[in-house]
Design an enzyme around this catalytic site. Structure first.
Site, PDB file in Angstrom:
ATOM      1  N   ASN A   1       0.808  -1.231   0.000  1.00  0.00           N
ATOM      2  CA  ASN A   1       0.000   0.000   0.000  1.00  0.00           C
ATOM      3  C   ASN A   1       0.840   1.279   0.000  1.00  0.00           C
ATOM      4  OD1 ASN A   1       0.699  -0.650   2.700  1.00  0.00           O
ATOM      5  ND2 ASN A   1      -0.880   0.718   3.441  1.00  0.00           N
TER       6      ASN A   1
ATOM      7  N   GLY B   1       2.080  -5.974   7.253  1.00  0.00           N
ATOM      8  CA  GLY B   1       1.158  -6.598   6.303  1.00  0.00           C
ATOM      9  C   GLY B   1      -0.109  -7.016   7.008  1.00  0.00           C
TER      10      GLY B   1
ATOM     11  N   THR C   1      -3.009  -9.198   9.072  1.00  0.00           N
ATOM     12  CA  THR C   1      -3.001  -9.889  10.366  1.00  0.00           C
ATOM     13  C   THR C   1      -2.837 -11.403  10.202  1.00  0.00           C
ATOM     14  OG1 THR C   1      -4.216  -8.145  11.469  1.00  0.00           O
ATOM     15  CG2 THR C   1      -4.434 -10.338  12.428  1.00  0.00           C
TER      16      THR C   1
ATOM     17  N   THR D   1      -1.279 -13.004   7.829  1.00  0.00           N
ATOM     18  CA  THR D   1       0.127 -13.284   7.482  1.00  0.00           C
ATOM     19  C   THR D   1       1.002 -13.146   8.731  1.00  0.00           C
ATOM     20  OG1 THR D   1      -0.318 -12.227   5.357  1.00  0.00           O
ATOM     21  CG2 THR D   1       1.971 -12.760   5.824  1.00  0.00           C
TER      22      THR D   1
ATOM     23  N   GLU E   1       3.569  -5.294  12.324  1.00  0.00           N
ATOM     24  CA  GLU E   1       2.652  -4.157  12.112  1.00  0.00           C
ATOM     25  C   GLU E   1       1.545  -4.659  11.200  1.00  0.00           C
ATOM     26  OE1 GLU E   1       2.936  -1.340  13.626  1.00  0.00           O
ATOM     27  OE2 GLU E   1       4.928  -1.672  14.469  1.00  0.00           O
TER      28      GLU E   1
ATOM     29  N   CYS F   1      -3.222   1.737   6.274  1.00  0.00           N
ATOM     30  CA  CYS F   1      -3.634   1.008   7.479  1.00  0.00           C
ATOM     31  C   CYS F   1      -4.222   1.948   8.514  1.00  0.00           C
ATOM     32  CB  CYS F   1      -2.428   0.277   8.052  1.00  0.00           C
ATOM     33  SG  CYS F   1      -1.032   1.371   8.309  1.00  0.00           S
TER      34      CYS F   1
ATOM     35  N   GLU G   1       7.355   0.581  16.056  1.00  0.00           N
ATOM     36  CA  GLU G   1       8.395   1.137  15.188  1.00  0.00           C
ATOM     37  C   GLU G   1       8.536   2.624  15.507  1.00  0.00           C
ATOM     38  OE1 GLU G   1       6.918   0.112  11.243  1.00  0.00           O
ATOM     39  OE2 GLU G   1       8.069  -1.748  11.300  1.00  0.00           O
TER      40      GLU G   1
END
Ligand code: NAD
Length: 484
Positions: A153, A229, A231, A233, A251, A285, A465
């Site tokens: 994205n 990416g 949830t 995954t 994340e 996101c 992060e």
């Protein structure tokens, strides 16, 4: 630096095809056509990348912060100087408006690199003195070889957000961009060569998540994984990496509430709510997809919000007047459309949008264009209001009390970000304290200070992060205790 029909991996300082010689199609959402090919990498390519990274690590981790700072700054300069090339590639790959690639994605990519190059120069270790007895000092040492995996994205924006702190703190990196948007990572590899990044310090392996991505996660020599990416995954990565005791930063997805009180500054709120709903086609996101509006202003909000949404221009990503470009893929537009159909089944009314755009411009035929969509009349706990759609689709729901709004906001499995609109500062603080999210914006949206912790709670992720958090993640703390 140039776009190529055949993208290459970047391993040990060289641009190389996948060991198998196989390629995957890279489709542009702009017109649905294959416009380039990416290496279909597997474990063999990841293995070569790890070997190169291991060779590079002793020198890179000990060459001194200042040397790393200079090289990374040079890399940031090269990206900045090639803004047009990077921005064009980003829009071609992702379908986002070129205006956004030029003003947000690419500037943020070089800002990320500069930010962490500089931050590492100021990153100090702690010391704890035990009076008349001992002194402890804590070293922060690079981990070694680390893996960074990013989504489609915000391609270069999020790719650099991970690799910059990893490299600045002395690690060597195996990075994988999304197979859906690989081109700017390929340009970045060329920029690394130009910047003089030593061979093997950054290795970029392209390919499928379940093949190249999984090989990174499973590799025993890769000591930490920073992943952004979906949830599901994230869950499968954790399942593999946790028993191997890898450091993990995840994340993940979001379903963010936007709570609008009757006492808000209406003009500011409506302007930002349009942005928080439909920027990048809702494929951020942090977009606010559940909009809760206090009843006294609900009708006024609805009328103005629908009117402004209907004005948004959907179409050619390369036109300077486009607000919403193409969605990223055929599969994704189908997923988003399926949620619009689900919303109808769940009792929702589509107030505007809800349909695929019939493009008249020949060059856009085959692209993935959808009208921004507003849905009302849904119960707060239905699937449309609980699951991540990640497209230009929002729901609007009235509420009466602060307690009710909070209950709605906290009712989903996700907890990434939230937005509160009110002029009552006490109420804003009270709500900010109780809302289950890693990020709370009050009377604004997507105002980002790179020094702040970034990440989500609940199913939106693990770890943070940004700023020192990222440098802490990419280093190991070692305490040395000296008795005297
Ligand atoms: P995705 O999970 O499908 O893919 C992300 C990356 O992981 C890609 O590079 C992919 O190739 C790789 N991957 C896929 N399966 C893998 C596996 N089994 N092992 C290792 N790697 C694998 O996500 P996406 O569709 O690219 O991105 C959209 C999602 O990302 C949304 O859910 C969105 O909310 C989330 N996102 C979160 C943040 C955040 O900061 N929390 C930011 C952006 C996007």
């Amino acid at each position: 630096m140039k776009i190529s029909k055949y993208i290459k991996n970047y391993i040990g300082g060289a641009l190389v095809p996948a060991d198998s010689g196989e390629y995957l199609d890279n489709i542009s959402p702009f017109n649905g056509e294959v416009y380039s090919h990416i290496p279909d990498s597997d474990i063999t390519d990841v293995q070569k990348a790890v070997e190169a990274a291991e060779r590079a690590f002793p020198e890179w981790s000990s060459c001194g912060i200042e040397k790393r700072f200079r090289i990374l700054n040079r890399l940031a300069d090269i990206i900045e100087q090639n803004l047009d090339t990077f921005a064009h590639a980003e829009s071609m790959d992702s379908g986002k408006p070129i205006t956004m690639s030029k003003s947000v994605d690419i500037p943020r990519a070089h800002a990320n690199i500069r930010f962490f190059a500089t931050a590492s120069m100021h990153y100090a270790a702690e010391s704890h003195h035990m009076e008349k007895s001992a002194i402890n000092y804590t070293m922060r040492q690079p981990i070694g070889v680390v893996g960074c995996i990013s989504p489609w994205n915000l391609p270069l924006y999020l790719f650099t957000w991970k690799i910059a702190p990893a490299l600045a703190s002395g690690n060597c990196v195996i990075a994988k961009p999304s197979e859906i948007t690989p081109m700017t990572a390929f340009l970045l590899a060329q920029a690394c060569e130009e910047a003089g990044l030593p061979a093997g310090v950054l290795n970029i392996v392209h390919g499928l998540g379940t093949k190249a991505g999984q090989a990174i996660v499973e590799h025993i020599k890769i000591k930490a994984i920073s992943f952004t990416g979906g949830t599901s995954t994230g869950r499968s990565i954790a399942r593999i990496a946790a028993p191997m005791f890898k450091k993990l930063s995840l994340e993940l997805g979001g379903k963010n509430p936007n709570i609008i009180f009757a006492d808000c500054d209406f003009d500011k709120m409506i302007f930002d709510t349009l942005r928080s709903s439909f920027s990048n086609n809702g494929q951020i996101c942090l977009c606010g997809s559940r909009i809760y509006v206090q009843r006294p202003i609900y009708e006024k909000f609805k009328e103005e919000f629908v009117k402004r949404t209907q004005f948004l221009k959907v179409g050619d990503p390369f036109s300077p007047i486009t607000d919403l470009g193409a969605l990223v893929s055929q599969q994704h537009i189908e997923k988003v459309m399926s949620y619009i159909e689900l919303a109808k089944v769940e009792g929702g009314t589509v107030l505007c949008g809800g349909n695929i755009v019939e493009v008249t411009d020949e060059k856009l035929k085959g692209g993935y264009y959808l009208r921004p969509t507003i849905i009302e009349g849904l119960p707060p706990y239905c699937r449309t209001n609980m699951e991540e759609i990640f497209g230009p689709v929002v729901t609007i729901t009235p509420f009466d009390t602060e307690e009710e709004a909070l209950q709605y906001a906290n009712s989903v499995d996700y907890g990434l970000s939230s937005t509160i609109w009110t002029q009552d500062i006490t109420k804003a603080h009270r709500l900010a304290e109780q809302i289950q999210a890693g990020i709370v914006w009050v009377n604004c949206w997507l105002v980002r200070d790179l020094r702040t912790p970034f990440g989500g709670v609940k199913h939106s992720g693990v770890g943070r992060e940004g700023g020192w958090e990222a440098l802490r993640f990419f280093t190991e703390a070692k305490n040395v205790c000296v008795k005297y």
